[in-house]
Write a protein that holds these residues in place. Structure first.
Motif, mmCIF file in Angstrom:
data_model
loop_
_atom_site.group_PDB
_atom_site.id
_atom_site.type_symbol
_atom_site.label_atom_id
_atom_site.label_comp_id
_atom_site.label_asym_id
_atom_site.label_seq_id
_atom_site.Cartn_x
_atom_site.Cartn_y
_atom_site.Cartn_z
ATOM 1 N N MET A 92 5.336 -29.989 21.877
ATOM 2 C CA MET A 92 4.412 -29.720 20.746
ATOM 3 C C MET A 92 4.188 -28.303 20.530
ATOM 4 O O MET A 92 4.232 -27.521 21.347
ATOM 5 N N THR A 93 4.014 -27.691 19.262
ATOM 6 C CA THR A 93 3.882 -26.416 19.019
ATOM 7 C C THR A 93 2.416 -26.099 19.538
ATOM 8 O O THR A 93 1.341 -26.619 19.205
ATOM 9 N N LEU A 126 -8.898 -25.632 16.754
ATOM 10 C CA LEU A 126 -10.518 -25.987 17.067
ATOM 11 C C LEU A 126 -11.029 -26.596 16.287
ATOM 12 O O LEU A 126 -10.514 -26.584 15.079
ATOM 13 N N GLU A 127 -12.220 -27.263 16.588
ATOM 14 C CA GLU A 127 -12.773 -28.060 15.527
ATOM 15 C C GLU A 127 -13.676 -27.219 14.977
ATOM 16 O O GLU A 127 -14.421 -26.287 15.514
ATOM 17 N N PRO A 159 -12.171 -27.519 21.241
ATOM 18 C CA PRO A 159 -10.845 -27.754 20.950
ATOM 19 C C PRO A 159 -10.418 -29.126 20.088
ATOM 20 O O PRO A 159 -11.290 -30.142 20.537
ATOM 21 N N ALA A 160 -9.692 -28.990 19.126
ATOM 22 C CA ALA A 160 -9.415 -30.227 18.307
ATOM 23 C C ALA A 160 -8.276 -31.091 18.891
ATOM 24 O O ALA A 160 -6.990 -30.441 19.322
ATOM 25 N N GLY A 161 -8.323 -32.293 19.280
ATOM 26 C CA GLY A 161 -7.459 -33.034 20.282
ATOM 27 C C GLY A 161 -6.191 -33.656 19.639
ATOM 28 O O GLY A 161 -5.393 -34.086 20.173
ATOM 29 N N ASP A 162 -6.345 -33.449 18.214
ATOM 30 C CA ASP A 162 -5.143 -34.155 17.608
ATOM 31 C C ASP A 162 -3.757 -33.575 17.935
ATOM 32 O O ASP A 162 -3.717 -32.471 18.293
ATOM 33 N N THR A 163 -2.888 -34.328 17.512
ATOM 34 C CA THR A 163 -1.362 -33.861 17.534
ATOM 35 C C THR A 163 -1.295 -32.688 16.404
ATOM 36 O O THR A 163 -2.182 -32.728 15.472
ATOM 37 N N TYR A 164 -0.257 -32.046 16.625
ATOM 38 C CA TYR A 164 0.235 -31.125 15.236
ATOM 39 C C TYR A 164 0.224 -31.745 13.844
ATOM 40 O O TYR A 164 -0.353 -30.970 13.101
ATOM 41 N N GLN A 165 0.905 -32.668 13.835
ATOM 42 C CA GLN A 165 1.198 -33.608 12.431
ATOM 43 C C GLN A 165 -0.345 -33.867 12.038
ATOM 44 O O GLN A 165 -0.678 -33.714 10.753
ATOM 45 N N ASP A 166 -1.352 -34.266 12.925
ATOM 46 C CA ASP A 166 -2.526 -34.957 12.616
ATOM 47 C C ASP A 166 -3.545 -33.668 12.079
ATOM 48 O O ASP A 166 -4.172 -33.674 11.021
ATOM 49 N N LEU A 220 -8.090 -25.166 12.266
ATOM 50 C CA LEU A 220 -7.438 -26.552 12.720
ATOM 51 C C LEU A 220 -6.125 -26.219 13.038
ATOM 52 O O LEU A 220 -5.777 -26.713 14.056
ATOM 53 N N GLU A 221 -5.235 -25.631 12.268
ATOM 54 C CA GLU A 221 -3.761 -25.368 12.278
ATOM 55 C C GLU A 221 -3.356 -24.333 13.317
ATOM 56 O O GLU A 221 -2.611 -24.656 14.316
#
Lengths: 371, 312, 340
Positions: free
Chosen positions: C1-2, C110-111, C207-214, C105-106
């Protein structure tokens, strides 16, 4: 399934029926999907809007140009008076003329932006060489529009800028005299010149532009968008979206911004004509439009003095530069598209842009030294 | 060799199904997966990456591993893909030699939200509409500028009443009017009116007992032709279709105004005697000085209508 | 994952300011265009610099007023300009919020904290109010210094013979490059400051826990409003109203923006031609000399007469020599767009 739900309205509306009728015969849905659902690798980008914006500007120039033709008369005895009539007497004529005038500036700015974006993204490399070549032809056409349109108001500025410009063209070896006489319709500028410039500006160039622009877009679709020059496969995949609606939406926002800027310029500096063209320039110092000023200033340098010097500066050097641009996809065969890994390209671009800027500003500074 | 549709698919131990579809990667234009299904239409179809494919023959695709390992491969989710009919992939046919329709490409994650798609589509339409809107009104006014030019109500000298020798006889007076059209240089055009010195009976027929009022575009009174002034000037254009008419002697109707175009006939008072004319001749504002100098306001009226509508 | 990007302060500042400025611009330009149509904004030669200030309103909104009043720089005439800058405040808050949330996000993974837009706007605007006038003064000073140095170099005897066109080009390149280097350095520092301000806000973020795509989908969907029809109807209605207003205020016949607003005290000084005034001065001097000679002669004769009978009242008028024409810099003709 809930058996008590209301029966959904399955009867198609009138519009949907018409659409289905045409689709059955023309394959509209497939056509629409093919035209619009083009995945843009790495996603839609603001950097890609300049091509569509150029199309928008051209359409606006065509519309305002057609409107101007309702009142403008391309004869030496009425060109000036009819242009003044548009500016002073016809309701909002000044605004439409101002839009047309500043629209041509916007077009040149966007052409430079578009060419720079394509160059920096390396989108002229294989398999996009033909798109680049057609694009260079389109660039020439845009410059031609600016040059021919400038004469039409037939005031001192228009007349003398054109005279000087055609004289420069005369310096081309072998064909120069023929070309100059062809454009002037004679040995000196007059009614014949105006008629020729009008036809070229209003019929020949628009037809050429529409044809070549169509070819340009067709070739682009055939080759597919090049996409970003860097990014991991995961990044590119995650951000991929379709041409419609996202990229189209960005294109239209770009169009709105350009539209607003052109209108604002028309308010900032409405078109004001000088006196009507006369064979005697008087106190007036001829000057071309701003996007030719750098060439104009270049020719003032001492190294370009004299007949050979003028040929060198006006024809040979620009010609060689255009030839270099045309040869670019064939000289630069490396598949690397990341601009930060193409130092020659990056430095070359910076040098060219800086030179054009320096010479343009120098031409403006030079005005005081002419008094 | 690329896997063909309907080829049988075998694992090391048994046959597991046939190639139902092919998935390609839009960036590399290579086949990335095959979709394998067996038997009944609703049995699970599995997505097999090309890495799992050991060999491709004319009618058979051989997978690595056993059928048990095959069963652990992910199920094929049709929603995550679109057919190549629904997208534009450049140079597709050069690389893929499978019948299109069963070739799928991944459906970008971002495009799966219909809400998003419709929003941007509608937003684009709204913006497009709003680009055109500011121009609509100025462009309309711009094009309409010469259409409703204000009237020029100046008095023009046309001649002297001494030219009229008889009562109730039409006499043509020719005059010139200066016209300046837009940016064109001023021009003089030739016009004519028919002037009549009317007897009380004819005057009565024209005025019907009322003075004739002329108003300008705003409705303000411009001039009144008094009903007792015996001089009448009729506009030289026939109210039928605008031709120039003459004063002639008719076989049965006597001395009349006769239009040669469509044979409208008017009496000395301008009333229609015969022919297609929709209304009587149009009188113009007229002034006659004591010395007999006649001046008129040049007006033109719309031809072919019953009501009199001024256009010039 | 990036993985999460490690960004320098400069890069962070740039990645937020650049998109935020351009996102806000179309809305600001709509109002700018309307105000210009109304005739409430007149920009003589200051189009470029004013446009730049308008583009940068997330940092320049207060700095605009500080520079106008503090340094005394006149951007343009009309009430429309200050009004436009004030109008940009809500637009910038929205724009900064949108862009910052995207970057958080990207790129930072982070949230985004609550009220990120307002928080960042306050920090950016205040920082800009302090830094931009400072930049203005320093840049102006550096440019002036560079110009005078290049001018004095080119005024050296060795280089005096250089032809005009070459001279102009060389001079501009020389002082332009020096000035550009200073500007780049100042911009780098400014953007780093902004980056640091953003880092301050990011420090407390989870931190934002989602995957990169998400994460990509998330910031993409921020741009889709919850109630589409409401937003689109409101937007189109607002646009239609502004268009109607535009129709009402658009001048029917060509406006004359250059004839507006010439303040009576600031009469435009006629451009000073050194040669002409020198020769005029010389001529006047000569005339004055002759006049003095004539007057002195008459005075002498009068003296003689008066000496014979009475005091002389006629004062000898000494024609004051005309002030020698000091060749000053031609005030007219600032290089368009690049002038400060």
């Amino acid at each position: 399934m809930d058996t008590t739900t209301q029966p959904t309205n399955t009867q198609p509306s009138a519009i949907e029926k018409v659409f289905a009728f045409v689709d059955e015969r023309v394959g509209l849905k497939t056509l629409q999907a093919k035209m619009l659902n083009e995945p843009v690798p790495g996603g839609s980008r603001w950097a890609y809007v300049f091509g569509s914006v150029l199309l928008f500007i051209f359409i606006m120039q065509a519309v305002t140009g057609i409107l101007l033709m309702f009142y403008y008369v391309p004869t030496a005895d009425h060109a000036y008076a009819s242009t003044q009539y548009i500016i002073h007497s016809v309701d909002y004529g000044w605004f439409l003329l101002g839009y047309h005038f500043w629209g041509s500036t916007a077009m040149v700015v966007c052409v430079f932006a578009h060419m720079s974006q394509v160059f920096l993204w390396g989108a002229y490399k294989k398999p996009r060489e033909l798109i680049w070549l057609v694009g260079l032809a389109l660039f020439g056409i845009v410059m031609g529009f600016g040059f021919t349109g400038y004469l039409l108001p037939w005031d001192q500025r228009a007349y003398w800028a054109t005279t000087v410009g055609v004289e420069i063209m005369d310096k081309t070896p072998l064909l120069g005299d023929f070309m100059a006489r062809f454009l002037k319709g004679g040995a000196t500028p007059g009614q014949m010149t105006l008629s020729r410039f009008f036809v070229i500006h209003v019929m020949v160039l628009p037809a050429a532009l529409m044809g070549l622009a169509g070819l340009h877009v067709f070739l682009f679709r055939k080759a597919g968008p090049a996409g970003p020059f860097r990014g991991t496969v995961e990044e590119i995949k995650a951000k991929t979206d379709y041409f419609f609606p996202r990229q189209i939406w960005k294109d239209i926002v770009g169009m709105v911004l350009v539209f607003l800027c052109i209108c604002s310029l028309a308010f900032w500096e409405p078109v004001v004509l000088l006196e009507e063209a006369t064979p005697d320039p008087g106190d007036y110092h001829p000057e071309p439009e701003w996007y030719f000023l750098f060439l104009f200033q270049l020719l003032r340098l001492k190294i370009f003095a004299g007949e050979f010097g003028q040929f060198l500066g006006a024809i040979a050097l620009p010609g060689a530069f255009m030839a270099l641009l045309a040869a670019l996809p064939f000289i630069d065969r490396s598949p690397e598209r990341n601009i930060f890994k193409r130092p020659i390209a990056l430095i070359g671009w910076i040098v060219v842009m800086a030179s054009i800027l320096i010479f343009t500003v120098a031409a403006i500074i030079n005005r005081e030294f002419l008094e | 060799m690329q896997p063909k549709l309907k080829s049988k698919v075998r694992c090391s131990d048994s046959e597991v199904g046939e190639v139902r579809r092919v998935i390609m990667d839009p960036l590399s234009h290579e086949i990335s997966h095959i979709v394998v299904g067996a038997g009944a239409a609703d049995s699970v179809e599995r997505q097999v990456p090309m890495g799992q494919v050991q060999g491709v023959a004319e009618e058979v695709v051989t997978l690595r591993g056993t059928s048990a390992e095959y069963a652990t491969l992910p199920a094929f989710k049709r929603d995550e893909y679109v057919t190549t009919h629904e997208v534009e992939i450049a140079h597709l046919e050069d690389r893929i030699h499978v019948t299109p329709g069963e070739v799928l490409v991944p459906f970008p994650e971002l495009e799966r939200s219909v809400k998003r798609r419709t929003f941007f589509a509608n937003f684009t339409h709204a913006i497009g509409f709003l680009i055109g809107l500011p121009l609509a009104f100025p462009v309309l006014r711009y094009l309409m500028k010469p259409m409703y030019s204000p009237f020029d109500n100046q008095w023009l000298k046309i001649g002297n009443s001494g030219k009229i020798k008889q009562d109730d006889v039409g006499v043509q007076f020719k005059y010139k009017r200066k016209i300046k059209e837009a940016y064109m240089p001023e021009q003089e055009i030739d016009k004519n009116v028919w002037v009549l010195k009317a007897t009380p009976k004819v005057l009565e027929s024209i005025y019907q007992g009322k003075d004739m009022e002329f108003r300008d575009a705003t409705g303000k009174a411009l001039w009144t032709n008094k009903k007792d002034v015996p001089y009448i000037a009729f506009s030289g254009k026939c109210p039928h279709l605008g031709c120039g008419f003459k004063w002639r002697t008719h076989k049965t109707l006597g001395q009349v105004f006769l239009c040669p175009c469509h044979l409208s006939i008017y009496d000395a008072a301008g009333k229609v005697l015969d022919g297609p004319a929709p209304r009587a001749l149009d009188p113009l504002p007229i002034k006659v000085t004591a010395a007999g100098e006649i001046t008129i306001i040049d007006m033109e009226f719309k031809a072919g209508t019953k009501a009199q509508v001024r256009i010039v | 994952m990036t993985g999460r990007e490690t960004m320098s302060s400069f890069k962070l500042g740039l990645s937020i300011l650049w998109p935020a400025c351009w996102t806000a611009l179309p809305i600001k330009m709509a109002f700018a265009m309307l105000f210009m149509a109304m005739g409430t904004i007149h920009l003589e030669t200051k189009l470029g610099i004013t446009f730049l200030m308008l583009l940068m309103t997330p940092v320049s909104v207060f700095a605009f007023f500080v520079i106008s009043l503090g340094v005394g720089f006149h951007f343009g005439e009309g009430t429309g300009l200050p009004l436009l800058f004030l109008l940009s405040i809500p637009i910038d808050i929205w724009s900064l919020g949108l862009v910052a949330r995207t970057v958080f996000l990207e790129r930072l993974r982070l949230e985004p904290p609550a009220s990120l837009g307002v928080g960042l706007w306050v920090r950016f605007a205040v920082a800009g109010a302090i830094y931009l006038p400072f930049l203005w003064v320093v840049q102006g000073g550096a440019t002036d210094l560079a110009r005078s140095i290049t001018k004095s170099i080119l005024d050296m005897d060795m280089l005096k013979a250089m032809p005009v066109a070459e001279r102009i080009g060389l001079e501009f390149t020389a002082w332009g490059s020096a000035s550009l280097v200073v500007l780049v350095a100042l911009t780098f520092v400014g953007l780093s400051i902004l980056g640091k301000l953003v880092e301050g806000r990011a420090a407390a973020a989870k931190p934002a826990g989602d995957t990169y795509q998400d994460l990509i989908s998330r910031w993409d969907m921020i741009r889709v409003p919850a109630d589409q029809s409401l937003m689109l109807t409101a937007f189109t209605a607002a646009g239609a109203v502004l268009s109607l207003l535009f129709w009402a205020v658009l001048p029917v016949s060509t406006p004359h923006p250059h004839e507006c607003c010439k303040p009576p005290t600031e009469a435009v000084a006629p451009s000073f031609d050194a040669q002409k005034s020198l020769s005029k001065g010389e001529k006047a001097f000569k005339d004055a000399e002759l006049k003095i000679a004539a007057i002195e002669q008459r005075a002498a004769e009068d003296e003689k007469e008066k000496q014979k009978g009475g005091k002389d009242k006629a004062g000898v008028k000494e024609g004051s020599p005309k002030s020698d024409g000091k060749p000053s810099q031609s005030a007219a003709g600032k290089p368009a767009g690049s002038g400060k």
